[in-house]
Design a protein around this motif. Structure first.
Motif, PDB file in Angstrom:
ATOM      1  N   ILE A 249       2.282  14.218   2.353  1.00 20.19           N
ATOM      2  CA  ILE A 249       2.045  12.955   3.332  1.00 20.19           C
ATOM      3  C   ILE A 249       2.936  12.804   3.758  1.00 20.19           C
ATOM      4  O   ILE A 249       2.102  12.243   4.883  1.00 20.19           O
TER       5      ILE A 249
ATOM      6  N   TRP B 180       1.155  -1.691  -0.161  1.00 17.68           N
ATOM      7  CA  TRP B 180       0.227   0.694   0.394  1.00 17.68           C
ATOM      8  C   TRP B 180       0.741   1.114   0.289  1.00 17.68           C
ATOM      9  O   TRP B 180       0.487   2.122  -0.258  1.00 17.68           O
ATOM     10  N   CYS B 181       1.891   0.818   0.726  1.00 17.26           N
ATOM     11  CA  CYS B 181       2.981   2.717   0.476  1.00 17.26           C
ATOM     12  C   CYS B 181       3.635   2.747  -1.309  1.00 17.26           C
ATOM     13  O   CYS B 181       3.677   3.978  -1.218  1.00 17.26           O
TER      14      CYS B 181
ATOM     15  N   ALA C 222       0.613   3.802  -2.843  1.00 17.91           N
ATOM     16  CA  ALA C 222       0.396   5.423  -2.655  1.00 17.91           C
ATOM     17  C   ALA C 222       1.288   6.303  -3.351  1.00 17.91           C
ATOM     18  O   ALA C 222       1.463   7.535  -3.826  1.00 17.91           O
ATOM     19  N   TYR C 223       2.484   6.067  -3.005  1.00 20.58           N
ATOM     20  CA  TYR C 223       3.412   6.555  -3.999  1.00 20.58           C
ATOM     21  C   TYR C 223       3.108   6.394  -5.607  1.00 20.58           C
ATOM     22  O   TYR C 223       3.517   7.846  -5.765  1.00 20.58           O
TER      23      TYR C 223
ATOM     24  N   ALA D 239       0.801   8.892  -6.051  1.00 18.55           N
ATOM     25  CA  ALA D 239       0.760  11.324  -5.622  1.00 18.55           C
ATOM     26  C   ALA D 239       1.265  10.554  -7.189  1.00 18.55           C
ATOM     27  O   ALA D 239       1.026  12.080  -7.480  1.00 18.55           O
TER      28      ALA D 239
ATOM     29  N   THR E 239      -5.600  12.066   2.616  1.00 19.27           N
ATOM     30  CA  THR E 239      -5.421  11.373   1.755  1.00 19.27           C
ATOM     31  C   THR E 239      -5.968  11.908   0.387  1.00 19.27           C
ATOM     32  O   THR E 239      -4.756  11.618  -0.650  1.00 19.27           O
TER      33      THR E 239
ATOM     34  N   PHE F 199      -6.180   4.696   1.532  1.00 17.03           N
ATOM     35  CA  PHE F 199      -5.131   4.912   3.064  1.00 17.03           C
ATOM     36  C   PHE F 199      -5.512   5.565   3.680  1.00 17.03           C
ATOM     37  O   PHE F 199      -4.529   5.010   4.576  1.00 17.03           O
TER      38      PHE F 199
ATOM     39  N   ILE G 223      -3.985  11.139  -3.051  1.00 19.47           N
ATOM     40  CA  ILE G 223      -2.985   9.976  -3.030  1.00 19.47           C
ATOM     41  C   ILE G 223      -4.928   8.924  -2.958  1.00 19.47           C
ATOM     42  O   ILE G 223      -5.051   9.227  -4.261  1.00 19.47           O
ATOM     43  N   HIS G 224      -5.463   8.459  -2.129  1.00 14.75           N
ATOM     44  CA  HIS G 224      -6.753   7.634  -1.972  1.00 14.75           C
ATOM     45  C   HIS G 224      -6.851   7.942  -0.961  1.00 14.75           C
ATOM     46  O   HIS G 224      -6.681   7.458  -0.135  1.00 14.75           O
TER      47      HIS G 224
END
Lengths: 165, 432
Positions: B207, B181-182, B185-186, B189, B254, B263, B259-260
């Motif tokens: 973030i 998920w990290c 997220a990156y 983003a 988030t 997250f 991001i979304h």
């Protein structure tokens, strides 16, 4: 450092560190790969005036005047929908800048007089001089007497993926 | 305004079909959730839209899909909070070096193999509006994810949650999901920042700041929930509403940071107190409506976006087969190899690899994000959905074959048992 820890570090470097180096190499190599040109998005179709479009077999083409075309792209494969009508769909391909598609249509009463299968063929090229412009022809399958009709389509909604580049 | 009749009809049909197909899958020893995922596909253009296009258009007119999508997304937000709630990275520490190595290899192996596959698939299934880096990173993240809730459900059904295999699998899956998920997220983003006017460093700073506030600030506040629960044995409705409000606020933050939504919800769950009874209590409060009603809507919405018909011809199916193969070799093979090298018996190591290879609905969540941000094409989305279904479906029979119940090694009683997990049962079947 104990022998257990040494083994762990060695295994970690081999199984995690080395693949990560490979990933860096892949990302570097991948930058040189060229993907097909994007034609994703909504296009507005403009059909050029032609006396031939009054023929019964070509009424379906004239009905497409000013209609919106939704193109959904997966690599070279295209899924095309005309005017939001689920019965007017096409599958096609893009090769370099050339686009071809076979359109399945539900024949209207006028077209029923034609001895054709009711399908259309789209052949177009991305205009190298202008961005987001398709120039091409629409022709009726199985109708030798019907001349291809020229059209021009302009990209209406900017593709989010193109912006995201 | 939504057409209420259509919306209620859609929900009724989706729930009915999910129940029926889920029950059928139970008969073949599959978790109900796998059947529900499959039911979603049946409702989409792959089956219903293909055999009965008029009825499909009547039941799911394109004008109604926005409402169905919104409802399903709310469900996924709550679901991601519950997934985060069940994750405790500290469990990995208690498993020692072997689990750390296995966990990290189970991410890097499929990730790197997927990026190699991306070299082949990018010119065939993508277009020049997506950069290769984004495409390859997304493929890597999507292939390295593990269906944490499905894995927990399978282990619960085998009564193996506290076995050595179970505890290592849960710990590794927790780390996999957090890492996955990290990375995702990156990527999200990165993609959204490229499309927006504000610079990337500003987004990343936001973030990081959000993460610091959540971990070092909000986390302390959340301990209050546990303290009240310990004192009273329950949380008032107002406190539950406040907890939900915090989840939604984190989700909105988030989303605003580019991001979304998911997250924020996931992070809020991950930083919640991890006391067993408290976790079980919160899960019980949120689980029923989420798993019984909202998740099936998400499966149906995913199914409506999945068009197996796009996989026309031998060429497209060979790509699909290749994706399934690479995903399985990377995840199953990588986890198995690492745990075996770390000293786990071969059979158990194979069992661990099989469990880690289960991607389930976590994969569907990620794929939907990928399709939303347009990093994957509709055909690739459909192929990846097929991969998610195949790898999840194969888990139970393969595990029964490789690692029969009697082969499970029980952990010493002193070890902590993993946290309670989402049961994903939505049936009368009692959770073990």
């Amino acid at each position: 450092m104990s022998s257990v820890n040494e083994r762990f570090v060695a295994a970690y470097l081999l199984l995690v560190g080395l693949p990560l180096l490979g990933l860096a190499g892949v990302l570097r190599t991948g930058r040189t790969i060229v993907a097909p040109i994007s034609v994703n998005g909504m296009w507005k179709l403009e059909i050029e005036n032609s006396p031939l479009t009054s023929q019964p077999c070509q009424t379906v083409i004239t009905s497409l005047q000013h209609s919106a075309i939704a193109i959904s792209q997966s690599g070279r494969q295209l899924a095309i929908n005309f005017g939001g009508d689920s019965r007017m769909t096409a599958s096609g391909t893009i090769n370099d800048r050339d686009l071809t598609a076979d359109i399945a249509t539900a024949p209207s009463a006028a077209e029923a007089q034609c001895a054709t299968d009711g399908g259309l063929r789209l052949a177009a090229t991305l205009d190298p001089k202008a961005t987001g412009v398709l120039i091409g022809t629409l022709s009726v399958n199985g109708c030798p007497s019907c001349s291809p009709v020229k059209f021009r389509a302009e990209l209406q909604t900017a593709n989010p993926r193109r912006q995201a580049r | 305004m939504p057409n209420l009749f259509t919306l209620v009809l859609q929900i009724a049909v989706i729930l009915a079909l999910c129940r029926v197909v889920g029950s059928l899958f139970r008969l073949i020893h599959q978790p109900r959730v796998v059947g529900e995922m499959f039911a979603g596909i049946l409702l989409g253009p792959s089956l219903l839209g293909w055999v009965a296009p008029s009825f499909s258009t009547y039941l799911f007119p394109s004008s109604s899909l926005g409402f169905l999508s919104a409802l399903s997304q709310v469900g996924v937000v709550v679901f991601m909070f519950l997934v985060g709630l069940g994750i405790n990275p500290k469990e990995l520490k208690s498993q020692g070096h072997a689990a750390v190595l296995t966990s990290h290899v189970s991410i890097t192996a499929p990730f790197v193999l997927a990026s190699f596959l991306a070299l082949y698939l990018y010119p065939r299934l993508s277009d020049d509006s997506v950069s290769f880096t984004n495409f390859a990173l997304f493929m890597g993240a999507a292939m390295s994810i593990t269906a944490f809730p499905v894995l927990a459900r399978i282990l619960t059904e085998r009564n193996a949650l506290s076995s050595r295999l179970g505890t290592v699998a849960i710990a590794c899956a927790a780390v996999d999901d957090i890492t996955g998920w990290c990375i995702l997220a990156y990527i999200v983003a990165l993609i959204r920042a490229e499309a927006s006017s504000s610079p990337m460093w500003m987004k990343l700073s936001g973030i990081v700041l959000f993460g610091v506030i959540m971990i070092f600030g909000v986390r302390r506040l959340l301990r209050g929930f546990e303290a009240v629960y310990r004192k009273r044995g329950a949380l008032s409705e107002s406190l539950m509403a406040f907890m939900l409000l915090l989840v939604l606020s984190a989700a909105l933050c988030t989303e605003a940071l580019g991001i979304h939504l998911l997250f924020g919800a996931f992070l809020m769950g991950a930083i919640m107190p991890k006391e067993h009874h408290f976790v079980r209590y919160v899960l019980d409060r949120f689980e029923t409506v989420t798993v019984t009603m909202l998740l099936p809507l998400f499966f149906a919405f995913t199914g409506l976006r999945t068009n197996i018909g796009l996989l026309r011809g031998q060429e497209m199916w060979s790509y699909c087969g290749l994706i399934v193969l690479v995903a399985t070799v990377g995840k199953l093979g990588g986890s198995m190899l690492a745990s075996w090298l770390a000293g786990m018996p071969l059979r158990e190591a194979a069992g661990l690899g099989t469990l880690m290879n289960s991607r389930g609905l976590m994969e569907l969540v990620i794929l939907n994000i990928g399709l939303d941000v347009k990093v994957i094409s509709p055909a690739l989305f459909s192929m990846m959905v097929v991969m998610a279904l195949v790898t999840t479906f194969m888990t139970t029979p393969l595990l029964r074959l490789i690692c029969p119940l009697e082969a499970s090694v029980k952990e010493p009683a002193a070890r902590d048992v993993p946290l309670p997990q989402l049961s994903l049962k939505s049936s009368n079947t009692p959770a073990a």
